[in-house]
Design a protein around this motif. Structure first.
Motif, short mmCIF file in Angstrom:
data_model
loop_
_atom_site.label_atom_id
_atom_site.label_comp_id
_atom_site.label_asym_id
_atom_site.label_seq_id
_atom_site.Cartn_x
_atom_site.Cartn_y
_atom_site.Cartn_z
N GLU A 1 39.10 87.47 -61.44
CA GLU A 1 39.36 88.56 -60.48
C GLU A 1 38.83 89.92 -60.95
N ILE A 2 38.24 89.96 -62.17
CA ILE A 2 37.87 91.27 -62.73
C ILE A 2 36.97 92.08 -61.79
N GLY A 3 35.91 91.44 -61.27
CA GLY A 3 34.96 92.18 -60.43
C GLY A 3 35.66 92.80 -59.23
N GLU A 4 36.49 91.98 -58.57
CA GLU A 4 37.20 92.44 -57.37
C GLU A 4 38.19 93.56 -57.71
N ARG B 1 39.43 99.45 -57.45
CA ARG B 1 39.80 100.69 -58.13
C ARG B 1 38.64 101.67 -58.24
N GLY B 2 37.51 101.33 -57.64
CA GLY B 2 36.34 102.22 -57.67
C GLY B 2 35.72 102.33 -59.06
N LEU B 3 35.87 101.28 -59.89
CA LEU B 3 35.35 101.34 -61.26
C LEU B 3 33.93 100.78 -61.31
N LEU C 1 30.86 86.09 -67.22
CA LEU C 1 31.80 87.06 -66.63
C LEU C 1 31.04 88.29 -66.12
N ILE C 2 30.05 88.72 -66.89
CA ILE C 2 29.23 89.87 -66.46
C ILE C 2 28.46 89.49 -65.19
N ASP C 3 27.84 88.30 -65.22
CA ASP C 3 27.04 87.86 -64.08
C ASP C 3 27.89 87.73 -62.81
N ASP D 1 29.70 90.98 -59.95
CA ASP D 1 29.05 91.70 -58.84
C ASP D 1 28.62 93.10 -59.25
N GLY D 2 28.11 93.21 -60.47
CA GLY D 2 27.57 94.50 -60.92
C GLY D 2 28.60 95.45 -61.51
#
Ligand code: NAD
Length: 375
Positions: free
Chosen positions: A20-23, A28-30, A50-52, A55-56
Motif C-alpha cells: 500500500e506504500i505507493g497509494e 498524503r501528497g508525498l 517496491l520502488i517499481d 507508481d513513482g
C-alpha cells in the motif's frame, strides 16, 4: 496518580500491506521518496520491486549501513537525501534501518552532523521529512517510538536520541516481511520485545494504558516466540510476534526502559552482543531484584501472565532463553576484573534510574560476576 498518553503514529497492520506504500504516499501528497532498507531486501530484489510498484512515489534507495548504525552512516545518508532533494522517507528494516532513517530525515534539512546531537543533550531540530516506518523484525517497536538509537564507534558510545520529530507519520506492520528473519535474529529481537514490555511495566514512569499494552505483549512473547524461532514460516507465530512488537513499542515509549536496557549498551558496544540478546541476558536477574517493588504491582504482573509469582516468571524467562538459544551467561568471554569494572561503570546509563529499585554498583558487580561465571 497523574499521567499523559500520546500516540501520534497511524498504524496499518496485516499481511501484504507493504504493497500500500505507493497509494498511501499519494494520498498524503508525498513525492520523491527515499527507501532506506537493509542489504537483505536489496539482495533478494524486494526493495527494487517496491520502488517499481510505487507508481513513482519512491525514487531512490540507501542501504549502506550496519546493524547498530553509526553516526557517520546517518551523515552519509543525509548527504544523499540533500543531494537528491528527497521529499519523504520509507524505512523498511529492523531497528537499525528505522533509527538511521529517523535521524537522517531530520538532519538532512540542516547542514549539521548527527554527532552534534548524539549524547550531547542538544535538542534535535523541529523540522523533519515525513517518515513511513516498515518494521521487518519483531522487534524494536521503533515504528511507534520517538527514539533513535545510534552508535559513535570512534568514541565507543551507543546512546538513544529522543525527539518528537522522530515519531513516524505512519507505521506499516506487515508480518510476512518477517518470514525471512533467521532464527537467531528472531530470538534476539523477540527478547527485545519481552524486555521492553516488562521494563515498560515496572518503569518508574509506568501508567495504565502502557501497563495494559505491556501485559498483552509479554503474554504473546511467552506463547509465540519459541514457535517463531522453531518455525520461521509459521504465519500465526510471525503475526502474533509482530503484534507483540508494535504493542510493546507502545508499552515502553512513554514510561521508558530501565535496568536491562541500561546494561545492554556496554554489552553490545564492548562485547558485540546483539541488542535483544543483551537486554534478555539481565532481565531475569532484575526481575528477582524488582519482585516486591511498587507495592506488589510487579507480582500482580507476573500473576496476570499466569505465573505463581515474579520468581516463577524469572525462571520462565531463563527457560525461554535456553529454549531459543540465547546466552544465559558470559563465561566464554573470560572477563577480567577490569572488564567487569567497565561494565559496572558504563551500565550507569540514564535508563538505570527508571528502575523501580535503586541499583547500586555493588548490585551490578554481583550480577556481572555471576554472569561471568555462568555458561
Ligand atoms: P537490526 O535492524 O540490526 O537487524 C538485525 C539483522 O537482521 C540485520 O543484519 C538486518 O539486515 C537483518 N534483517 C532485518 N530484517 C530482516 C528480514 N526480514 N529478513 C532477513 N534479515 C533481516 O536488528 P533489530 O533488533 O531490529 O534492531 C536493533 C537496533 O534497534 C539496535 O541498534 C537497537 O539499539 C535499536 N533499538 C531501537 C529502539 C527504538 O525505539 N528506536 C528500540 C529498541 C532497539
Amino acid at each position: 496518580m497523574m499521567w499523559d498518553y500520546e500516540q501520534p503514529v497511524d498504524i496499518r497492520f496485516g499481511n501484504g500491506r507493504v504493497s500500500e506504500i505507493g497509494e498511501l504516499a499519494r494520498e498524503r501528497g508525498l513525492r520523491n521518496g527515499m527507501l532506506i532498507t537493509s542489504g537483505h531486501f536489496v539482495r533478494d530484489g524486494f526493495a527494487q520491486r517496491l520502488i517499481d510498484d510505487s507508481d513513482g512515489a519512491l525514487t531512490g534507495m540507501f542501504s549502506d549501513f550496519s546493524p547498530n548504525p553509526d553516526v557517520s552512516e546517518v551523515d552519509a545518508c543525509a548527504a544523499v537525501m540533500r543531494e537528491s532533494g528527497t521529499g519523504f522517507v520509507v524505512a523498511m528494516g529492523g531497528g537499525s534501518a528505522m533509527d538511521l532513517a529517523k535521524a537522517a530525515a531530520s538532519i538532512c534539512l540542516t547542514e549539521d552532523s548527527i554527532a552534534d546531537y548524539h549524547g550531547t543533550g542538544k535538542a534535535m531540530p523541529q523540522k523533519h521529512l515525513p517518515l513511513i516506518a516498515v518494521p521487518t523484525t519483531a522487534g524494536t517497536g521503533s515504528e511507534v517510538t520517538c527514539v533513535s538509537v545510534l552508535t559513535n564507534r570512534a568514541l565507543g558510545k551507543k546512546a538513544p536520541i529522543v525527539s518528537d520529530g522522530f515519531f513516524p507519520n505512519l507505521a506499516i506492520v506487515d508480518p510476512e516481511l518477517t518470514y525471512s528473519v533467521p532464527p537467531y535474529v528472531t530470538a534476539c529481537t523477540g527478547m527485545d520485545v519481552l524486555s521492553q514490555a516488562i521494563e515498560g511495566y515496572w518503569s518508574k514512569g509506568h501508567q495504565p494504558i502502557c501497563d495494559a499494552c505491556a501485559v498483552h505483549a509479554a503474554k504473546l512473547v511467552f506463547r509465540w516466540l519459541p514457535v517463531a524461532v522453531a518455525e520461521p514460516r509459521n504465519a500465526e507465530a510471525r503475526e502474533r510476534m509482530c503484534e507483540a512488537s508494535v504493542i510493546a513499542g507502545l508499552a515502553f515509549t512513554l514510561p521508558k526502559t530501565t535496568s536491562s536496557h541500561a546494561c545492554s549498551f556496554p554489552l553490545t558496544n564492548i562485547h558485540g552482543i546483539p541488542h535483544g540478546e543483551a537486554c534478555g541476558l539481565t532481565l531475569d536477574w532484575f526481575a528477582h531484584i524488582n519482585a516486591d517493588a511498587q507495592h506488589g504491582r510487579v507480582q500482580e504482573f507476573a500473576r496476570t501472565l499466569g505465573f505463581a509469582d515474579v520468581d516463577a516468571m524469572a525462571d520462565a524467562i531463563h527457560d525461554l532463553k535456553v529454549t531459543i538459544g540465547m546466552r544465559t551467561g558470559l563465561k566464554d568471554l573470560a572477563l577480567s576484573e577490569s572488564q567487569i569494572d567497565d561494565l559496572v561503570r558504563i551500565s550507569r546509563h540514564p535508563n538505570l534510574y527508571n528502575n523501580p529499585v535503586d541499583i547500586t554498583d555493588e548490585m551490578l558487580r554481583d550480577m556481572y560476576e555471576h554472569l561471568a561465571a555462568t555458561d
